[in-house]
Enzyme design. Structure first.
Site, PDB file in Angstrom:
ATOM      1  N   LYS A 170      -3.081   7.310 -16.280  1.00 13.12           N
ATOM      2  CA  LYS A 170      -2.558   8.628 -16.646  1.00 13.12           C
ATOM      3  C   LYS A 170      -1.155   8.768 -16.069  1.00 13.12           C
ATOM      4  O   LYS A 170      -0.974   8.982 -14.872  1.00 13.12           O
ATOM      5  CB  LYS A 170      -3.411   9.779 -16.109  1.00 13.12           C
ATOM      6  N   GLU A 189      -1.098   7.068  -2.148  1.00 13.71           N
ATOM      7  CA  GLU A 189       0.274   7.026  -1.637  1.00 13.71           C
ATOM      8  C   GLU A 189       0.829   8.418  -1.848  1.00 13.71           C
ATOM      9  O   GLU A 189       1.094   8.842  -2.969  1.00 13.71           O
ATOM     10  CB  GLU A 189       1.090   5.964  -2.379  1.00 13.71           C
ATOM     11  N   CYS A 219       9.555   9.772  -2.086  1.00 14.88           N
ATOM     12  CA  CYS A 219       8.608  10.097  -1.016  1.00 14.88           C
ATOM     13  C   CYS A 219       9.028   9.503   0.326  1.00 14.88           C
ATOM     14  O   CYS A 219       8.718  10.057   1.383  1.00 14.88           O
ATOM     15  CB  CYS A 219       7.207   9.627  -1.389  1.00 14.88           C
ATOM     16  N   GLU A 264       7.465  18.677   2.999  1.00 13.49           N
ATOM     17  CA  GLU A 264       8.171  17.823   2.042  1.00 13.49           C
ATOM     18  C   GLU A 264       8.833  18.693   0.976  1.00 13.49           C
ATOM     19  O   GLU A 264       8.165  19.452   0.278  1.00 13.49           O
ATOM     20  CB  GLU A 264       7.209  16.835   1.382  1.00 13.49           C
TER      21      GLU A 264
END
Length: 477
Positions: A176, A251, A285, A385
């Protein structure tokens, strides 16, 4: 000429059992974040679409798993060659659907996936598929059907780091891709077919995370889920996958600390640090989003950052000179803008950028690339973040204080240290993160990549990435 003006995209379709599957239901619009124009649509897939893809992957698994690893490696090499042949199309496509500047898209969005695939293939020949341990024969075997759920910031690279090792290990895959930047997945599907990947071995189901992503995570016919995305979404994947006790590799987010030591080459450290913080418009990231500097050098670092930031052009991602394009979507722009406003409200000093749009860019998902100084290490912009071009400069008193700040967030994905080599290595060993860069080394695509703490589990890249997609069996004799 506009680099995206001649792009065309196929009719919306999933890719199941080796072919495009026509779709006549609801669709998801793909929006160019620079122009706000709808450039394509993809299916708003359903759980039933996932069922069909899983059925195809399940049927294809026995024959693919039984294929010799060397033959699987040869097929994947052809996939890498096929991607290389279409690299300019891939770069322009990704630039159009998530806003990466075309110069970066060629290197990071189209070139890096090819290099990563080739690096992973290189470990197959010497990989210990079987080994003798005393009276046991230890055999490494494919897990089965792998569900891969990937993000929008590197929409082909993140697919390759899952699909290539999964296929090399002998698994079949249901992917996906992100609905924000889904178009490169169709190119990959076509390339896999041309390279000789058997029908059903690689499948793509488009759709949203709450529908298609959750159906994959919960599906009884899927034996492993590999997910890259936010920590919040990763927790949901783990929750759903736990019902069938399937393997989960995550992750997730990061808030990487870049510790600049007193014995560092200050200008080099600052220049490289800003480059990492703002690459891909900060949508990375592992970006060095916190720059930790000795308190007595803080003002000098700020001056160097102001000078370095002047070189970063913001604008149309189709222009060769653009270094920073829009963020990937209006949703992401609004999110990052809120964090910039929060930084100001909490008393951090704006060095460059700040709230509002860049001058002359009233249309598109643009923010002003921002550097904050005098940042409190416990503030929101230092701990959460942001996923945009926002750098927080944080002063520290001594090495212990720097390490304490570096390790103080919930994340542990990446980090950096600049300084005299042995000194920097000693600090790197104390940092709680899965990968640490010392003095800005070249990327190693064979090294393991993954996180500590809420940055996830498991590892990607090279031998370590291949191992994630294998079961281990001991046969006693």
């Amino acid at each position: 000429m506009n680099a995206n003006s001649e792009l065309s995209f196929p009719a919306p379709a999933h890719w199941i059992d080796g072919k495009a599957v026509p779709f006549d239901g609801p669709v998801i619009e793909v929006v160019n974040p620079a122009t706000e124009a709808v450039i394509a649509t993809v299916p708003a897939g359903t759980a039933e679409d996932v069922d069909r893809a899983v059925a195809a992957a399940t049927a294809a698994f026995p024959a693919w798993a039984a294929t010799d690893p060397a033959e699987r490696a040869a097929v994947v090499r052809r996939v890498a060659a096929g991607l290389q042949a279409r690299s300019e199309e891939i770069a322009a496509t990704i630039s159009a659907d998530m806003g990466a500047p075309i110069s970066f898209a060629r290197m990071g969005q189209a070139g890096l996936p090819v290099m990563a695939a080739e690096a992973t293939v290189s470990v197959v020949a010497d990989f210990p598929w079987t080994e003798e341990i005393a009276n046991s024969l230890v055999v490494r075997e494919p897990i089965g059907v792998v569900g891969a759920i990937t993000p929008w910031n590197f929409p082909l690279q993140q697919v390759i780091t899952k699909v290539v090792p999964a296929l090399l290990a002998g698994n079949t895959v249901v992917l996906k891709p992100s609905e924000v930047a889904p178009l490169a997945a169709r190119i990959l599907a076509e390339v896999t077919a041309e390279a000789g990947v058997p029908a059903g071995v690689f499948n793509v189901v488009h759709g949203t995370g709450p529908v298609v992503g959750e159906a994959i995570a919960a599906h009884r016919g899927i034996d492993m889920v590999s997910f890259t995305g936010s920590t919040r979404a990763g927790k949901r994947v783990s929750e759903l996958a736990s019902a069938t006790v399937k393997k989960v590799a995550l992750e997730l987010g990061g808030k990487s600390a870049n510790i600049i030591l007193r014995d560092a080459d200050l200008k080099d450290a600052v220049t490289r640090g800003l480059s990492s913080a703002w690459i891909n418009s900060g949508q990375v990231c592992g970006a060095y989003t916190r720059m930790l500097v000795p308190a007595e050098l803080h003002d000098e670092v700020v001056d160097l950052l102001r000078e370095a930031a002047a070189a970063y052009t913001v604008g149309d991602p189709t222009e060769e000179s653009t270094l920073l394009g829009p963020l990937a979507s209006e949703t992401q722009r609004a999110r990052v803008a809120t964090y910039i406003e929060r930084g100001v409200a909490d008393g951090a000093t704006v060095v460059v950028g700040g709230p509002g749009r860049p001058e002359g860019l009233e249309t598109g998902a643009y923010v002003r690339p921002t550097v904050f100084a005098d940042v409190d290490p416990d503030s929101v912009i230092a701990c959460e973040e942001i996923f945009g071009p926002v750098l927080a400069v944080i002063p520290y008193t001594d090495d212990d204080h720097a390490v304490q700040i570096a390790n103080s967030t919930d994340y542990g994905l990446n980090g950096a240290v600049f300084g005299e080599t042995e000194h920097a290595l000693a600090i790197a060993k104390r940092m709680r993160a899965g990968q640490i860069d010392v003095n800005g080394p070249q990327m190693n695509l064979l090294a393991p990549f993954g996180g500590y703490k809420q940055s996830g589990n498991g590892r990607e890249m090279g031998r370590f990435g291949l191992e994630e997609f294998l079961e281990t069996k001991a046969i006693q004799r």
